[in-house]
Write an enzyme that holds these catalytic residues in place. Structure first.
Site, PDB file in Angstrom:
ATOM      1  N   HIS A 145       0.832  -1.203   0.000  1.00 49.15           N
ATOM      2  CA  HIS A 145       0.000   0.000   0.000  1.00 49.15           C
ATOM      3  C   HIS A 145       0.869   1.258   0.000  1.00 49.15           C
ATOM      4  O   HIS A 145       2.056   1.235   0.321  1.00 49.15           O
ATOM      5  CB  HIS A 145      -0.938   0.012   1.215  1.00 49.15           C
ATOM      6  CG  HIS A 145      -0.321   0.557   2.473  1.00 49.15           C
ATOM      7  ND1 HIS A 145      -0.478   1.874   2.881  1.00 49.15           N
ATOM      8  CD2 HIS A 145       0.465  -0.024   3.411  1.00 49.15           C
ATOM      9  CE1 HIS A 145       0.166   2.071   4.018  1.00 49.15           C
ATOM     10  NE2 HIS A 145       0.754   0.938   4.366  1.00 49.15           N
ATOM     11  N   CYS A 146       0.232   2.363  -0.399  1.00 53.49           N
ATOM     12  CA  CYS A 146       0.870   3.687  -0.308  1.00 53.49           C
ATOM     13  C   CYS A 146      -0.159   4.640   0.274  1.00 53.49           C
ATOM     14  O   CYS A 146      -0.752   4.328   1.312  1.00 53.49           O
ATOM     15  CB  CYS A 146       1.413   4.140  -1.664  1.00 53.49           C
ATOM     16  SG  CYS A 146       0.209   4.183  -3.006  1.00 53.49           S
ATOM     17  N   GLY A 147      -0.372   5.792  -0.347  1.00 55.17           N
ATOM     18  CA  GLY A 147      -1.344   6.738   0.163  1.00 55.17           C
ATOM     19  C   GLY A 147      -2.723   6.500  -0.428  1.00 55.17           C
ATOM     20  O   GLY A 147      -3.669   6.147   0.274  1.00 55.17           O
TER      21      GLY A 147
END
Length: 246
Positions: A145-147
């Protein structure tokens, strides 16, 4: 395979409901060039896990996730105070790993699919770190995941799926699913809609998001690319084994 067929196999039974997140899906069930399908429950992609509620964490655990790979830079991190004890957190900061030279040349493309191929071409060390990290993760499911779960996570998903020989049309369709998922997020946070800038950049380049991702995959051979970048053959095999049923 038609685009409609790819879209059908991309969306079928892959959306995951983790309360607090908007853009979560399993990378399983996608058709490969050999006709097999990627394994369900092996690797998922998500947006910011900082927003997960207690119910969201329960859903993550119920999905079998035991490793979280966070692609954000240090200034974006927030302590995951509710991280379950049996879940390991590993950080692979893709933006930081790109380095200043990449940002000086290609930073204006950030947030658009036009940045995907330049990143792969100029940052093989970052791609190698990601794949090596996933290869060494503990048994059980893994989420990247990231933002927003669109750009860095999109790059990671593209690389992983290409390594698993997923049909390019399936990879493109998976990337395109993020836009309608994350677009409401900006309004919820009171932020400007970034898709005006993204659409303008694509129009200026005379292309579309679909065509840009397709071009990224054209002539891209992930195994030789990663081996040249320093990934051990055993690590490539380990990542493929996660995604492809034996």
């Amino acid at each position: 395979m038609s685009r409609a067929d790819a879209q059908a196999t991309t969306t079928e039974d892959r959306t995951l409901v983790w309360d607090g997140c908007l853009n979560v899906r399993d990378l399983g069930g996608l058709r490969t060039t050999t006709g097999a399908r990627t394994a369900r429950g092996a690797i998922a992609r998500a947006d910011n896990l900082d927003r997960l509620t207690a119910e969201g964490w329960d859903a993550l655990l119920d999905h079998g996730v035991r490793t979280v790979v966070d692609l954000r830079d240090i200034e974006e991190y927030k302590p995951l105070l509710s991280l379950p004890e049996d879940v390991e957190l590993i950080r692979v900061p893709l933006d930081e790993l790109a380095g200043p030279a990449w940002w000086q040349t290609y930073g204006h493309l950030d947030g658009t699919p036009l940045a995907l191929r330049p990143y792969l071409d100029h940052c093989p060390h970052a791609a190698a770190e990601l794949i090596t990290t996933i290869a060494g993760a503990r048994p059980g499911g893994l989420v990247v995941h990231c933002g927003a779960g669109r750009d860095r996570t999109g790059l990671a998903a593209l690389l992983l799926l290409a390594l698993a020989d997923v049909h390019p049309a399936e990879i493109v369709a998976d990337y395109l699913l993020s836009a309608p998922n994350v677009r409401p997020l900006y309004g919820m946070l009171g932020l400007p809609d970034p898709y005006r800038r993204i659409d303008a950049a694509l129009a200026e380049a005379g292309t579309t998001a679909e065509a840009a991702v397709t071009a990224t995959l054209a002539d891209f051979s992930p195994a030789p690319y990663l081996l040249t970048a320093g990934v051990a053959p055993a690590d490539l095999a380990a990542v493929r084994a996660r995604l492809l049923p034996s």
